[in-house]
Scaffold this active site. Structure first.
Site, short mmCIF file in Angstrom:
data_model
loop_
_atom_site.label_atom_id
_atom_site.label_comp_id
_atom_site.label_asym_id
_atom_site.label_seq_id
_atom_site.Cartn_x
_atom_site.Cartn_y
_atom_site.Cartn_z
N CYS A 41 0.99 -1.40 0.24
CA CYS A 41 -0.17 0.63 0.29
C CYS A 41 0.57 1.40 -0.36
CB CYS A 41 -1.25 0.22 1.34
SG CYS A 41 -2.19 1.60 1.25
N LYS A 50 -1.88 7.02 -6.19
CA LYS A 50 -3.05 8.11 -5.72
C LYS A 50 -2.30 9.73 -5.64
CE LYS A 50 -5.82 5.37 -4.95
NZ LYS A 50 -4.99 3.40 -4.71
N ALA A 112 9.91 -14.47 7.03
CA ALA A 112 9.48 -15.99 8.62
C ALA A 112 8.85 -17.28 7.97
CB ALA A 112 7.90 -15.30 9.54
N TYR A 181 -9.83 -2.20 -10.95
CA TYR A 181 -9.95 -0.70 -10.41
C TYR A 181 -8.70 0.13 -10.90
CZ TYR A 181 -7.33 -3.57 -6.23
OH TYR A 181 -6.71 -3.85 -5.66
N ILE A 182 -7.24 -1.70 -10.89
CA ILE A 182 -5.95 -1.62 -10.78
C ILE A 182 -6.04 -0.52 -12.69
CG2 ILE A 182 -3.74 -2.35 -11.02
CD1 ILE A 182 -4.84 -4.12 -9.14
N GLY A 270 -5.88 -7.75 -11.21
CA GLY A 270 -6.30 -9.00 -10.10
C GLY A 270 -5.11 -8.88 -9.24
N ASP A 311 -4.57 -8.62 2.68
CA ASP A 311 -5.50 -9.54 1.45
C ASP A 311 -5.42 -10.75 1.99
OD1 ASP A 311 -5.64 -7.18 0.45
OD2 ASP A 311 -3.75 -6.70 -0.96
N HIS A 443 -23.15 24.28 3.98
CA HIS A 443 -23.33 25.24 2.30
C HIS A 443 -22.46 26.02 1.80
CE1 HIS A 443 -25.66 26.41 -0.75
NE2 HIS A 443 -25.58 27.55 -1.21
#
Length: 467
Positions: A41, A50, A112, A181-182, A270, A311, A443
């Protein structure tokens, strides 16, 4: 043999969050990460993508500002843009490392592998091996890009999302395999930087899995940027051309063959969980056929003292889901009692315009035997959206007529990823449309659209026609 209360394997959002929280609760915690704290990430996914999305948005914002009386011809140095993106990443990852150490977490660089149900071998990056005993283990090893047979990421012509985000120059042309989305986020970035983009998708629309009225503005915007969308095709193979470009060979369901020439091919079909590096069977845990680790709502696997988050623990693969799971796992591993409410986990796609959802759609609510009531507010009726020159999309709220509670929401439009937070809170706490509509909203703001959608669900909308 060294021993700890809690061993965390993987330093992404789920892992470092779990490690810090467990340490805050008085546990002796060791965090093992082989590629740098922050995980995919912070280092190679959410944050760098982003950053580049925001930078590329500035380019098109300037190019389209003539309707406001502003005229500009931006010059883009992609190399400097990538350096700025890397600085953002370094600042965040450095901050996370400091937080881990400040909270008493021992951070180890390495990989590990389980050797029994309470021990692991940690192979450091310099090759040395240490054995560690643990009372509880939290597995947070994340995911990696999926590949297509014959499309090796070791070839410089074939890119995965991580490699695409590290390019120091925008390719002249790019063929993208996958309109999820990727694929759509990166297609948007490169199209705005001047790349000739072609997207190949086996389904019949962009962003499969999202309702068509949510994905439609995204498709329309991509096409306006010059993105060539090819549906109903799968990638079969690729070959090099004499001019240095590559040819992507695709095929439809009827066997018809197609060819797309490009400088690079981006495979964005994906992600898959990383569990094959763990030897986790030695701990008595069996991954699913797809490599995920099944958990209950307390993030426990089949062995209660071995937990999994992020994930590797299953869909949806979202950083904020990993964080929420990490907090739950840390509480459980440290003797507390916590559980995850997965119904209130929002999703977002940072395309143009953004898409964000939480909870149930109208169809899902009906399938779950609710009597759904729907309220919508279009952004072309929002004063703030008009002043931003971003009027595509809408806010939609789904409530249960029988329960009165807000069951879900869908937003496509400007700042959708920010706006969904209020509706996520509504789903989490069982709020009603009256609760949201009765809350005075500032507003002029985009958040008024959330209030108006709830008023529309009640048949009391002021600034749009009631359904």
């Amino acid at each position: 043999m060294a021993a700890v209360d809690v061993l965390v394997i993987g330093g992404g959002p789920g892992g470092y969050t779990a490690a810090i929280r467990a340490a805050q609760r008085g546990c002796d915690v060791t965090l093992v990460e082989r590629e740098g704290v922050g995980g995919t990430c912070l280092n190679h996914g959410c944050i760098p993508s982003k950053a580049l999305l925001n930078a590329s948005n500035l380019v098109t914002d300037l190019e389209s500002a003539s309707e406001m009386g502003i005229y500009a011809e931006p010059f883009v140095d992609v190399g400097e843009m990538v350096e700025w993106k890397d600085d953002v990443v370094d600042q965040l990852t450095g901050g996370v490392e400091k937080l881990c150490r400040a909270n008493g977490v021992s951070v180890r660089d390495g990989t590990a592998r389980f050797t029994s149900d309470h021990t692991v071998d940690i192979t450091a990056n310099d090759g040395t091996v240490e054995e560690l005993e643990f009372e509880h283990a939290i597995v947070a090893t994340g995911s990696r890009p999926m590949s297509v047979p014959g499309f090796s990421f070791e070839d410089e012509s074939i890119l995965n999302s991580r490699q695409a985000l590290a390019l120091e120059a925008a390719p002249r042309s790019l063929a993208v395999v996958g309109a999820g989305y990727i694929g759509m986020e990166l297609s948007t970035v490169f199209a705005k930087l001047g790349t000739d983009v072609t997207v190949i998708e086996m389904e019949d629309d962009v962003l499969p899995g999202y309702e068509s009225d949510l994905s439609r503005p995204v498709k329309r915007r991509a096409e306006s940027l010059g993105v060539d969308l090819q549906f109903g095709q799968v990638a079969v193979e690729w070959s090099r051309s004499n001019d240095g470009t590559v040819d992507l060979h695709t095929e439809d369901a009827d066997g018809n063959e197609y060819e797309t020439a490009a400088e690079r091919i981006l495979v964005a079909i994906g992600r898959e969980p990383v569990s094959d590096t763990l030897d986790i069977e030695a701990a008595g845990v069996e991954p699913t056929d797809r490599g995920f680790l099944d958990t209950d709502d307390r993030m426990r696997t089949d062995r209660d003292h071995v937990l999994a988050v992020g994930d590797v623990a299953g869909e949806p693969m979202l950083a904020h889901k990993a964080v929420a799971e990490g907090l739950v796992a840390a509480e459980v591993a440290s003797g507390g009692d916590a559980a995850l409410n997965s119904a209130a986990i929002p999703t977002a796609v940072f395309v143009d315009p953004e898409i964000a959802t939480v909870g149930l759609t109208e169809a899902q609510a009906r399938d779950a035997d609710y009597s759904p009531v729907v309220g919508e507010f279009p952004f072309n009726a929002s004063g703030r959206a008009l002043t931003l020159a971003e009027t595509d999309g809408f806010v939609r709220v789904v409530a249960g007529e029988d329960t009165g509670r807000i069951l879900g929401a869908q937003i496509v439009g400007p700042e959708a990823s920010e706006l969904i937070g209020e509706l996520g809170l509504a789903v989490e706490t069982g709020m009603t449309p009256e609760d949201v509509a009765g809350t005075v909203h500032m507003h002029p703001t985009l958040s008024e659209g959330v209030m108006e959608a709830c008023e529309n669900a009640l048949g009391q909308a002021i600034h749009t026609l009631n359904r």
